[in-house]
Enzyme design. Structure first.
Site, short mmCIF file in Angstrom:
data_model
loop_
_atom_site.label_atom_id
_atom_site.label_comp_id
_atom_site.label_asym_id
_atom_site.label_seq_id
_atom_site.Cartn_x
_atom_site.Cartn_y
_atom_site.Cartn_z
N ASP A 58 3.27 1.48 -11.44
CA ASP A 58 2.06 2.29 -11.39
C ASP A 58 2.22 3.47 -10.45
OD1 ASP A 58 0.51 0.91 -13.11
OD2 ASP A 58 -0.42 -0.36 -11.59
N MET A 113 -11.30 2.93 -4.96
CA MET A 113 -11.56 3.93 -6.00
C MET A 113 -12.86 4.67 -5.71
SD MET A 113 -10.33 1.73 -9.32
CE MET A 113 -10.54 0.08 -8.70
N LYS A 165 -0.58 7.46 -13.97
CA LYS A 165 -0.91 8.86 -14.28
C LYS A 165 -0.43 9.74 -13.16
CE LYS A 165 -5.55 8.19 -13.08
NZ LYS A 165 -6.87 7.99 -13.47
N ASP A 191 -2.17 -5.43 -3.93
CA ASP A 191 -2.05 -6.78 -4.47
C ASP A 191 -2.35 -6.73 -5.97
OD1 ASP A 191 -2.13 -9.89 -3.80
OD2 ASP A 191 -3.67 -9.42 -5.30
N THR A 226 -2.70 -5.76 0.52
CA THR A 226 -3.67 -4.87 -0.15
C THR A 226 -4.06 -3.67 0.71
OG1 THR A 226 -5.85 -4.71 -1.18
CG2 THR A 226 -5.66 -6.28 0.62
N GLY A 229 0.43 -1.33 -7.20
CA GLY A 229 0.06 -0.98 -5.83
C GLY A 229 -0.77 -2.08 -5.19
N PRO A 264 0.78 -1.24 0.00
CA PRO A 264 0.00 0.00 0.00
C PRO A 264 0.82 1.29 0.00
CG PRO A 264 0.01 -1.00 2.17
CD PRO A 264 0.75 -1.95 1.28
N1 SAH Z 1 -4.47 -3.49 -6.11
C1 SAH Z 1 -4.67 -2.39 -5.20
C2 SAH Z 1 -5.93 -1.63 -5.50
C3 SAH Z 1 -5.89 -0.95 -6.82
S1 SAH Z 1 -7.31 0.03 -7.14
C4 SAH Z 1 -4.67 -2.93 -3.76
O1 SAH Z 1 -4.69 -4.14 -3.56
O2 SAH Z 1 -4.55 -2.13 -2.84
C5 SAH Z 1 -6.79 1.62 -6.59
C6 SAH Z 1 -7.47 1.99 -5.30
O3 SAH Z 1 -6.81 1.36 -4.23
C7 SAH Z 1 -7.43 3.46 -4.95
O4 SAH Z 1 -8.40 4.18 -5.63
C8 SAH Z 1 -7.69 3.40 -3.48
O5 SAH Z 1 -9.05 3.16 -3.23
C9 SAH Z 1 -6.94 2.17 -3.08
N2 SAH Z 1 -5.60 2.46 -2.55
C10 SAH Z 1 -4.43 2.01 -3.02
N3 SAH Z 1 -3.42 2.41 -2.23
C11 SAH Z 1 -3.97 3.10 -1.22
C12 SAH Z 1 -3.47 3.74 -0.05
N4 SAH Z 1 -2.16 3.76 0.22
N5 SAH Z 1 -4.34 4.33 0.78
C13 SAH Z 1 -5.65 4.33 0.51
N6 SAH Z 1 -6.19 3.74 -0.56
C14 SAH Z 1 -5.37 3.12 -1.41
#
Ligand code: SAH
Length: 483
Positions: A36, A172, A58, A91, A119, A89, A13
């Protein structure tokens, strides 16, 4: 040419401390890293300097690379025979489009491995003190995306979610708060159902907001909630204030760049992480050993070492030349400070002198006071204070360079840094070259000579450790912002 391999890696994360051991292993061997926007700087900093680093996320107005192009890029690099790490980011298989990338690899017969990641769906609430399940409060967890390719969540899916009676986590969802609240309340959720949002969870920029379905839209707007954020609905959200463990960590809101050589980062990074800091190991210099022939060792009264690296290089040369430490005979040993002294002790040499202030000037002054000739083992481009002091006091000395410091190019530019830590003047020079545009809000220097270099190179808000130790260097951060 043989085909390369692709590792689809979950970067966690944000906090590099939450990267898995396996992820770190494959990252350290990567030839190409495709990453990413959600991957933390501390994770990116772990890739090898020789690796090619491709940003497909982005950032500030620039559009992200479309998914099909990312897949084509991964395939091309692998078919060219390279080891590719695709860093995502959290998982890779949770709303990470990892499956689509696997399909592309399968279509081309490219070998691959998937490395699971921590995650954000669980870790971000966790770092805000919210357990996604809790006895008596929630027995299930449902992770949904507030945005799908087609748009928002379908109405029938809200019907299903409303029946589940578990914790709901929306990814998201930072820009869909109004919809989430109204949809759930229109399906019978009480307005006082606890709700939380955790922005940039696990990083120094983490912010958490707790409220209820009824007041969250207003609260989120006052708070200025922005993506990336995890949105959570359910009774467990109310535990946030009770389980606020992260609030007890003094450096939780500090993103710290550590500039010293990679092989010297470990202890300092660990100390910082123990205090909750988000650590970016960003070595700006490296020590390159020289093949200097060592002189006779029993000629001088004193042998002086000014760094642990110098001690290591000395012993490496001694061994390479087929000589041994007994040649030191009755020479006395001086070390500039505790880290150098520790490196000597590890090798069975107890220093006879460590100055009260751990720098070149004081080492020089002490040596002058003791009298006798001095043989110094140090860096080729070591700071002039020590030799100037000896010369000024008429001490008879010889200087043998055992290594030189080399400036490292930066693979990427870190953002949002709160403090940069400097443990020598050469780290300051390396940093200025590696990150010419980075304004460090706080420059923490281990000693006055380091600070002088920081000043000379135009750094702002320079602070010097009380004593030249890593502990006192870290103390600067602990005291920062305190009255
Ligand atoms: N595969 C990622 C999720 C990807 S979708 C996972 O497992 O975490 C992208 C979304 O993940 C973001 O819009 C947000 O909702 C969340 N996200 C990812 N990193 C984050 C973080 N450090 N803090 C809060 N939300 C996060």
């Amino acid at each position: 040419m043989s085909v390369g391999k692709v590792w689809l890696v979950g970067a966690g994360p944000g906090d590099p401390g939450l990267l898995t051991c396996r992820a770190r292993e494959v990252l350290e061997r990567a030839e190409v890293v495709i990453f990413d926007r959600l991957v933390g700087d501390g994770v990116l900093a772990l890739m090898p300097r020789a690796a090619r680093c491709i940003d497909v996320g982005k950032e500030g107005g620039r559009h992200p690379v479309p998914q099909r192009e990312i897949e084509a890029l991964i395939v091309r690099e692998a078919l060219d025979g390279r080891n590719v790490v695709r860093l995502k980011g959290g998982d890779p298989f949770l709303f990470g489009r990892g499956g689509e990338e696997v399909e592309a690899l399968l279509a081309h017969g490219i070998p691959y491995e998937v490395v699971p990641g921590v995650t954000s769906a669980v870790a971000a609430p966790e770092c805000a003190g919210i357990p996604v399940t809790h006895r008596g409060l929630a027995n299930s967890l449902h992770i949904v995306t507030a945005h799908t390719k087609e748009g928002g969540i379908a109405a029938q899916d809200y019907d299903a979610l409303a029946r589940l009676n578990g914790t709901l986590v929306f990814l998201m969802g930072a820009t869909a708060i109004a919809e989430i609240c109204s949809q759930l309340m229109s399906r019978g959720f009480a307005a006082d159902t606890p709700m939380a949002a955790v922005e940039r969870g696990t990083t120094a920029r983490q912010r958490a907001l707790v409220g209820t379905l009824g007041d969250f839209e207003r609260k989120a707007s006052d708070f200025g909630l922005r993506p990336p954020a995890v949105i959570l609905v359910g009774a467990v959200a109310a535990l946030a204030s009770q389980f606020a463990w992260r609030q007890t960590l003094p450096l939780r809101d500090k993103k710290v760049l550590v500039t010293r050589p990679a092989n010297r980062q470990g202890r300092l990074s660990r100390m910082l992480r123990d205090l909750g800091a988000e650590v970016v190991e960003f070595p700006c210099i490296a020590a390159v050993p020289l093949e200097t022939k060592l002189p006779p060792l029993d000629v001088h009264d004193w042998i002086g070492f000014t760094s642990a690296t110098g001690v290591e290089c000395f012993f490496a040369r001694l061994t390479a030349e087929g000589r041994d430490v007994r040649e030191l005979g009755s020479a006395k040993i001086a070390a500039v400070g505790p880290a150098t002294a520790a490196a000597l002790r590890e090798r069975g040499l107890r220093p006879d002198l460590i100055p009260a202030v751990y720098d070149g000037v004081h080492l020089g002054a002490e040596l002058a006071k003791r009298g006798g000739s001095v043989l110094l083992f140090r860096a080729l481009d070591g700071s002039p204070e020590l030799t100037e002091t000896l010369r000024g006091r008429g001490v008879d000395f010889d200087e043998v360079p055992l290594y030189r410091t080399e400036t490292l190019a930066a693979p990427f530019q870190p953002a949002d840094v709160d403090a940069v830590l400097f443990t020598s003047a050469s780290t300051v020079r390396g940093f200025k070259k590696a990150c010419p545009g980075l304004e460090a809000p706080l420059a923490c220097c281990i000693g006055v000579q380091t600070a002088r270099e920081a000043e000379r190179l135009g750094l702002k808000n320079i602070r010097v450790a009380a004593r030249a130790t890593l502990e006192d260097l870290v103390n600067i951060l602990k005291e920062d912002g305190q009255p």
